[in-house]
Scaffold this motif. Structure first.
Motif, PDB file in Angstrom:
ATOM      1  N   LEU A 177      22.024  29.564 -14.926  1.00  0.00           N
ATOM      2  CA  LEU A 177      23.174  29.657 -14.040  1.00  0.00           C
ATOM      3  C   LEU A 177      22.936  28.873 -12.758  1.00  0.00           C
ATOM      4  CD1 LEU A 177      25.956  30.860 -13.384  1.00  0.00           C
ATOM      5  CD2 LEU A 177      24.786  32.884 -12.464  1.00  0.00           C
ATOM      6  N   SER A 178      21.697  28.908 -12.262  1.00  0.00           N
ATOM      7  CA  SER A 178      21.391  28.173 -11.029  1.00  0.00           C
ATOM      8  C   SER A 178      21.570  26.665 -11.223  1.00  0.00           C
ATOM      9  CB  SER A 178      19.961  28.482 -10.566  1.00  0.00           C
ATOM     10  OG  SER A 178      19.016  28.054 -11.528  1.00  0.00           O
ATOM     11  N   MET A 187      25.222  25.793 -11.041  1.00  0.00           N
ATOM     12  CA  MET A 187      25.672  25.684  -9.654  1.00  0.00           C
ATOM     13  C   MET A 187      25.175  24.389  -9.022  1.00  0.00           C
ATOM     14  SD  MET A 187      27.452  28.312  -9.535  1.00  0.00           S
ATOM     15  CE  MET A 187      27.969  28.130  -7.827  1.00  0.00           C
ATOM     16  N   ILE A 240      27.512  21.565 -10.082  1.00  0.00           N
ATOM     17  CA  ILE A 240      28.773  21.592  -9.332  1.00  0.00           C
ATOM     18  C   ILE A 240      28.566  21.026  -7.925  1.00  0.00           C
ATOM     19  CG2 ILE A 240      30.554  23.089  -8.349  1.00  0.00           C
ATOM     20  CD1 ILE A 240      30.040  25.014 -10.704  1.00  0.00           C
ATOM     21  N   PHE A 241      27.519  21.509  -7.266  1.00  0.00           N
ATOM     22  CA  PHE A 241      27.196  21.042  -5.920  1.00  0.00           C
ATOM     23  C   PHE A 241      26.809  19.564  -5.937  1.00  0.00           C
ATOM     24  CE2 PHE A 241      24.427  21.594  -1.951  1.00  0.00           C
ATOM     25  CZ  PHE A 241      25.527  21.541  -1.113  1.00  0.00           C
TER      26      PHE A 241
END
Length: 417
Positions: free
Chosen positions: A370-371, A374, A377-378
């Motif tokens: 999950l990290s 993210m 996306i970032f």
């Protein structure tokens, strides 16, 4: 439509065209990955060729011991390869450290070439050319000074090269050794998995093309001698020599099971200098080979030439225009009737980028988290804009060097303990 709308429309088409090409490459790369996992490892012949491993090193005392020890630890027959470290005009303790390894392993084929300002200090290509004159191997392998390759890497690369006489070189995969050091290295980790590993695999599947990444590869000595070694004017010597290999009718294959781990920049200033050098180097290669785009002799490299042209010129210009219109529209200085359409497409582009990039990292154990989702996306919002700044700065720097006839400088990437 206003003139501004026309420019925005062209920029949108260009950005989406390149995005679609990358998406196709990713899909093809994933299919190639599925094929590779079902293919057994290539095997060495009984008559194992002698290999020369060359390691260019300038002030690499922080990392050079770990690198050389990993090279000595290959599962390739120890009497069938030598290591030449070019300690290139170093002012640190590299010479003493390398001498210590030689004293510890006197039975191994480890040679150190210490150059000074007169004989060396002119960049990676020059260092490799110096080592080539002393090399004994019929196959040449290159590793950067911060690499720690896995034990089977050399064996797999050489075995793959010997599968086909048409292979001029075989490249492996590189991973980020310090991926958890900072947010920047986490970005780079994802970048190398998706845009190095998957894009290479996609280009191999669709166009039988690969680009040498500068480390963790093998190349036939006879081919190197035919093309006259490495171009000392090229900052991106890997891309430049790849083009010359293809122009001679040879192919470059990709063996992703041959893995090396390398240090990546942990701070923005180091990353910026490294990537600016890459941009300048690739622009040099593009312009050097540009006349071949419409010639029959340029057919083997035509896709890569057009692709690099699109990335470094068309995409950069389109992104700058699109971002500028967005900022001016928000500030109320300019208005485009396509602003809403443009914003919708940008949102869709982000979704496609995130999905395709996440799919690529599912091929690596421990990366599907999950990290990392993210981070991806970032990454689109932050890292992509950083690349845009580097590309623009690198292009301006290259033009300035050409106008004022300045010699391009080699910036050595900082190393970390």
């Amino acid at each position: 439509m206003s003139v501004l709308d026309y420019f925005v429309f062209v920029a949108i088409i260009a950005i989406w065209g390149i995005l679609v090409v990358n998406l196709i490459l990713t899909m093809a790369g994933y299919l190639q990955y599925l094929k590779i996992v079902r293919t057994p490892d290539p095997q060495l012949p009984k008559d194992v060729p002698f290999v020369t491993i060359m390691v260019p090193a300038h002030n690499e005392g922080i990392v050079i011991v770990k690198t050389v020890l990993s090279l000595l630890n290959f599962d390739y027959p120890h009497d069938r390869y030598e290591i030449i470290v070019i300690n290139d005009n170093s002012s640190d303790n590299s010479a003493e450290l390398l001498q210590g390894i030689q004293n510890t392993y006197p039975e191994r084929n480890l040679e150190v070439i210490n150059t000074d300002k007169q004989t060396g200090g002119k960049g990676k290509s020059n260092a490799l050319n110096i080592a080539l004159k002393r090399a004994k191997g019929s196959i040449i392998s290159v590793y950067d000074a911060d690499n720690t390759p896995e034990r089977p890497a050399l064996r797999l690369l050489v075995a793959e090269l010997l599968q086909d006489d048409g292979y001029g070189a075989v490249i492996g995969k590189f991973r980020t050794r310090n991926k958890n050091a900072s947010l920047l290295t986490r970005f780079i980790n994802v970048e190398t998995l998706s845009f190095q590993w998957m894009a290479q695999a996609g280009r191999l599947r669709l166009f039988k093309l690969c680009t040498i990444p500068g480390t963790n590869y093998v190349i036939r000595r006879s081919l190197l001698e035919k093309i006259g070694g490495w171009d000392t004017k090229a900052l991106a010597e890997d891309t430049e020599i790849s083009f010359r290999i293809y122009r001679l009718g040879y192919r470059i294959n990709f063996q992703p099971r041959a893995v090396t781990w390398e240090q990546e920049p942990q701070t923005l200033d180091v990353w910026f200098h490294q990537r600016t050098r890459w941009v300048k180097g690739n622009i040099y290669v593009i312009l050097k080979n540009l006349p071949l785009v419409f010639r029959k002799t340029g057919r083997p490299i035509r896709f890569d030439l057009l692709y690099f042209l699109s990335i470094y010129f068309l995409l950069m210009t389109s992104l700058l225009l699109s971002d500028s219109v967005f900022v001016l529209s928000v500030a109320g200085i300019a208005h485009s009737n396509l602003r809403g359409f443009n914003n919708t497409l940008w949102l869709f582009a982000i979704v496609l980028f995130v999905i395709s990039t996440f799919v690529t990292i599912t091929t690596e154990k421990g990366e599907m988290t999950l990290s990392n989702l993210m981070i991806i996306i970032f990454m689109y919002v932050v890292y992509s804009q950083m690349w845009l700044a580097v590309a623009a700065y690198g292009m301006v720097g290259y033009i300035r060097e050409q106008v004022f006839h300045q010699q391009a400088k080699w910036y050595k990437t900082k190393r970390y303990q």
